[in-house]
Design a protein around this motif. Structure first.
Motif, mmCIF file in Angstrom:
data_model
loop_
_atom_site.group_PDB
_atom_site.id
_atom_site.type_symbol
_atom_site.label_atom_id
_atom_site.label_comp_id
_atom_site.label_asym_id
_atom_site.label_seq_id
_atom_site.Cartn_x
_atom_site.Cartn_y
_atom_site.Cartn_z
ATOM 1 N N LEU A 1 75.084 57.949 3.000
ATOM 2 C CA LEU A 1 74.568 58.651 4.185
ATOM 3 C C LEU A 1 74.518 57.727 5.395
ATOM 4 C CD1 LEU A 1 71.767 60.828 2.568
ATOM 5 C CD2 LEU A 1 73.953 61.603 3.526
ATOM 6 N N GLU A 2 74.128 56.484 5.180
ATOM 7 C CA GLU A 2 74.096 55.521 6.287
ATOM 8 C C GLU A 2 75.511 55.246 6.794
ATOM 9 O OE1 GLU A 2 72.806 53.380 9.278
ATOM 10 O OE2 GLU A 2 71.481 54.460 7.928
ATOM 11 N N ALA A 3 76.458 55.106 5.885
ATOM 12 C CA ALA A 3 77.847 54.884 6.283
ATOM 13 C C ALA A 3 78.380 56.088 7.056
ATOM 14 C CB ALA A 3 78.709 54.597 5.058
ATOM 15 N N LEU A 4 78.019 57.295 6.632
ATOM 16 C CA LEU A 4 78.442 58.501 7.364
ATOM 17 C C LEU A 4 77.934 58.482 8.799
ATOM 18 C CD1 LEU A 4 77.981 61.375 4.772
ATOM 19 C CD2 LEU A 4 80.093 60.791 5.966
ATOM 20 N N ARG A 5 76.718 57.989 8.997
ATOM 21 C CA ARG A 5 76.136 57.957 10.342
ATOM 22 C C ARG A 5 76.884 57.016 11.286
ATOM 23 N NH1 ARG A 5 71.454 59.608 7.668
ATOM 24 N NH2 ARG A 5 70.467 57.714 6.961
ATOM 25 N N THR A 6 77.645 56.081 10.718
ATOM 26 C CA THR A 6 78.375 55.131 11.559
ATOM 27 C C THR A 6 79.711 55.684 12.053
ATOM 28 O OG1 THR A 6 79.569 54.034 9.758
ATOM 29 C CG2 THR A 6 77.343 53.210 10.263
ATOM 30 N N LEU A 7 80.137 56.814 11.489
ATOM 31 C CA LEU A 7 81.435 57.388 11.866
ATOM 32 C C LEU A 7 81.364 58.068 13.223
ATOM 33 C CD1 LEU A 7 82.454 59.138 8.529
ATOM 34 C CD2 LEU A 7 83.293 56.952 9.411
ATOM 35 N N PRO A 8 82.480 58.077 13.942
ATOM 36 C CA PRO A 8 82.538 58.881 15.168
ATOM 37 C C PRO A 8 82.260 60.349 14.816
ATOM 38 C CG PRO A 8 84.453 57.445 15.014
ATOM 39 C CD PRO A 8 83.726 57.357 13.690
ATOM 40 N N PRO A 9 81.611 61.093 15.706
ATOM 41 C CA PRO A 9 81.209 62.468 15.392
ATOM 42 C C PRO A 9 82.342 63.365 14.903
ATOM 43 C CG PRO A 9 80.258 61.774 17.477
ATOM 44 C CD PRO A 9 81.183 60.676 17.020
ATOM 45 N N GLU A 10 83.536 63.248 15.490
ATOM 46 C CA GLU A 10 84.629 64.138 15.089
ATOM 47 C C GLU A 10 85.113 63.827 13.674
ATOM 48 O OE1 GLU A 10 86.360 60.635 17.249
ATOM 49 O OE2 GLU A 10 84.794 62.083 17.743
ATOM 50 N N LEU B 1 91.450 60.960 6.975
ATOM 51 C CA LEU B 1 91.946 59.682 6.467
ATOM 52 C C LEU B 1 91.238 58.507 7.140
ATOM 53 C CD1 LEU B 1 93.894 58.157 4.657
ATOM 54 C CD2 LEU B 1 95.615 58.334 6.465
ATOM 55 N N ALA B 2 91.095 58.563 8.453
ATOM 56 C CA ALA B 2 90.417 57.485 9.183
ATOM 57 C C ALA B 2 88.966 57.360 8.724
ATOM 58 C CB ALA B 2 90.489 57.734 10.684
ATOM 59 N N ALA B 3 88.308 58.488 8.553
ATOM 60 C CA ALA B 3 86.914 58.472 8.132
ATOM 61 C C ALA B 3 86.771 57.889 6.731
ATOM 62 C CB ALA B 3 86.341 59.887 8.181
ATOM 63 N N MET B 4 87.644 58.288 5.828
ATOM 64 C CA MET B 4 87.563 57.781 4.461
ATOM 65 C C MET B 4 87.815 56.277 4.413
ATOM 66 S SD MET B 4 86.586 60.273 2.670
ATOM 67 C CE MET B 4 86.852 59.707 1.009
ATOM 68 N N ARG B 5 88.735 55.797 5.230
ATOM 69 C CA ARG B 5 88.989 54.347 5.276
ATOM 70 C C ARG B 5 87.759 53.604 5.788
ATOM 71 N NH1 ARG B 5 95.119 54.613 7.684
ATOM 72 N NH2 ARG B 5 96.156 54.810 5.668
ATOM 73 N N LYS B 6 87.124 54.129 6.835
ATOM 74 C CA LYS B 6 85.928 53.485 7.384
ATOM 75 C C LYS B 6 84.786 53.506 6.383
ATOM 76 C CE LYS B 6 87.053 54.344 12.193
ATOM 77 N NZ LYS B 6 86.751 55.122 13.397
ATOM 78 N N LEU B 7 84.620 54.632 5.695
ATOM 79 C CA LEU B 7 83.566 54.708 4.681
ATOM 80 C C LEU B 7 83.818 53.708 3.566
ATOM 81 C CD1 LEU B 7 82.864 58.524 4.169
ATOM 82 C CD2 LEU B 7 81.385 56.821 5.220
ATOM 83 N N ARG B 8 85.057 53.630 3.123
ATOM 84 C CA ARG B 8 85.388 52.692 2.049
ATOM 85 C C ARG B 8 85.048 51.267 2.461
ATOM 86 N NH1 ARG B 8 90.662 53.401 1.642
ATOM 87 N NH2 ARG B 8 90.377 55.342 0.509
ATOM 88 N N ARG B 9 85.443 50.887 3.677
ATOM 89 C CA ARG B 9 85.138 49.524 4.151
ATOM 90 C C ARG B 9 83.632 49.297 4.237
ATOM 91 N NH1 ARG B 9 89.691 50.375 7.553
ATOM 92 N NH2 ARG B 9 88.355 50.973 9.280
ATOM 93 N N ALA B 10 82.904 50.274 4.775
ATOM 94 C CA ALA B 10 81.467 50.124 4.919
ATOM 95 C C ALA B 10 80.790 49.990 3.559
ATOM 96 C CB ALA B 10 80.884 51.313 5.681
#
Length: 73
Positions: free
Chosen positions: A14-23, A57-66
């Motif tokens: 949930l914290e990692a999700l909050r770091t993603l850009p809104p879109e 895809l971009a979101a999943m990559r960012k979540l994985r890194r986080a």
């Protein structure tokens, strides 16, 4: 995993999700929490399917890194 471990992992996600850009967060929430397909998301948001795929895809990559950083920390 123990229940405490699962609770911690949920909080990390949930914290990692909050770091993603809104879109990007929006398409993930619609897909994973709302159960929508990428085609349904594209139609509902009025954006091209390719845009939904790119954001996902971009979101999943960012979540994985986080989350990998959380595991290392």
């Amino acid at each position: 995993l123990r229940e405490a471990d699962l609770d911690l992992r949920r909080k990390e996600v949930l914290e990692a999700l909050r770091t993603l850009p809104p879109e990007q967060r929006q398409v993930l929430e619609m897909a994973y929490f709302g159960g929508s397909t990428q085609a349904e998301i594209a139609e509902e948001l009025g954006i091209p399917l390719g845009t939904v795929k790119t954001r996902t895809l971009a979101a999943m990559r960012k979540l994985r890194r986080a989350l990998e950083r959380e595991d290392e920390g």
